[in-house]
Design an enzyme around this catalytic site. Sequence first.
Site, mmCIF file in Angstrom:
data_model
loop_
_atom_site.group_PDB
_atom_site.id
_atom_site.type_symbol
_atom_site.label_atom_id
_atom_site.label_comp_id
_atom_site.label_asym_id
_atom_site.label_seq_id
_atom_site.Cartn_x
_atom_site.Cartn_y
_atom_site.Cartn_z
ATOM 1 N N ASP A 1 0.810 -1.212 0.000
ATOM 2 C CA ASP A 1 0.000 0.000 0.000
ATOM 3 C C ASP A 1 0.850 1.272 0.000
ATOM 4 O OD1 ASP A 1 0.945 -0.453 2.574
ATOM 5 O OD2 ASP A 1 -1.016 -0.834 3.430
ATOM 6 N N ASN B 1 -7.544 -2.967 14.412
ATOM 7 C CA ASN B 1 -8.924 -3.321 14.056
ATOM 8 C C ASN B 1 -8.987 -4.497 13.088
ATOM 9 O OD1 ASN B 1 -8.007 -2.205 11.692
ATOM 10 N ND2 ASN B 1 -9.483 -0.526 11.610
ATOM 11 N N HIS C 1 -7.229 -4.833 10.275
ATOM 12 C CA HIS C 1 -6.991 -4.566 8.850
ATOM 13 C C HIS C 1 -5.691 -5.216 8.370
ATOM 14 C CE1 HIS C 1 -4.841 -0.512 9.852
ATOM 15 N NE2 HIS C 1 -3.929 -1.361 9.469
ATOM 16 N N GLU D 1 -9.760 -2.041 5.457
ATOM 17 C CA GLU D 1 -10.374 -1.770 6.757
ATOM 18 C C GLU D 1 -11.626 -2.634 6.930
ATOM 19 O OE1 GLU D 1 -8.843 0.040 8.814
ATOM 20 O OE2 GLU D 1 -8.121 1.926 7.972
HETATM 21 C C1 F6R Z 1 1.439 -1.380 6.107
HETATM 22 C C2 F6R Z 1 0.168 -2.064 6.249
HETATM 23 C C3 F6R Z 1 -0.649 -2.008 7.510
HETATM 24 C C4 F6R Z 1 0.168 -2.315 8.759
HETATM 25 C C5 F6R Z 1 -0.725 -2.254 9.996
HETATM 26 C C6 F6R Z 1 0.070 -2.466 11.277
HETATM 27 O O1 F6R Z 1 1.969 -1.597 4.819
HETATM 28 O O2 F6R Z 1 -0.237 -2.665 5.311
HETATM 29 O O3 F6R Z 1 -1.707 -2.927 7.400
HETATM 30 O O4 F6R Z 1 0.740 -3.575 8.640
HETATM 31 O O5 F6R Z 1 -1.353 -1.006 10.061
HETATM 32 O O6 F6R Z 1 0.955 -1.400 11.435
HETATM 33 P P1 F6R Z 1 2.082 -1.389 12.566
HETATM 34 O O7 F6R Z 1 3.049 -2.464 12.211
HETATM 35 O O8 F6R Z 1 2.691 -0.020 12.483
HETATM 36 O O9 F6R Z 1 1.384 -1.648 13.848
#
Ligand code: F6R
Length: 242
Positions: free
Chosen positions: A67, A136, A138, A143
């Site tokens: 992403d 959450n 995701h 989401e």
């Molecule tokens: C990032 C991504 C997100 C993160 C998720 C957890 O490329 O795809 O889904 O993996 O938000 O983020 P952290 O590791 O910062 O807790």
Amino acid sequence: FKIVKARDYADMSRKAANIISAQVILKPDCVLGLATGSTPIGAYHQLIDWYNKGDVDFSQVSTYNLDEYRGLTHDDPQSYHYFMRDNFFDHINIDLANTHVPDGSNPDAEAACSAYDKMVEEAGYPDLQLLGIGNNGHIGFNEPDDHFSKGTHCVDLTESTIKANSRLFEREEDVPRQAYTMGVQTIMYARMILVVANGAAKAQAVHDMCFGPVTPQCPASILQLHPNVVVVADAEALSLCE
Ligand code: F6R
């Protein structure tokens, strides 16, 4: 589901890096799906260390990131393009031409997303997809929703994700409100999926991913339907899975 319990963040990072480096050793020209966020940074740094010691060679590897924020240029320090170079690509012998991140600088969402889908498809989809998980549930920026997404698409970030990501920005207002993300279906095409998680804030999401109902309200729960998933998580993230 294979759940690997790590002692702490450093142990989680080493175990995840071990799995990634095994993939690269077994198939030097493999396709890796990569993630940003705080969780995988330790694994990237461990891989850099092993690269420096001559243990792993990225010269034939290609990568596709999950992403990117919409509206940020590639050299914006908050962009995922920048993150990947800063934390990983600039420190190993990967050919930058073989690294791919959705083009957040292209305001034409449709064009940016379909071009990305085409590239991932032509590459044959990742041999190994690394994922973090949101509080959450995701994955990528998919989401909670009333359906599972398919290909790369533009999303509005939820308030909880904007809040969680604001720690990396000076002000919460600076967090972009939209992102381009690989869809859930594309993620499921990867031949192996490696999820990393640490800390108590992830405990509910990790539990729901592994043991909750398969529902788009917890996007990661769909991984229960994938035949080859490894979760590497620390004790805190696994605290509700006992
Ligand atoms: C990032 C991504 C997100 C993160 C998720 C957890 O490329 O795809 O889904 O993996 O938000 O983020 P952290 O590791 O910062 O807790």
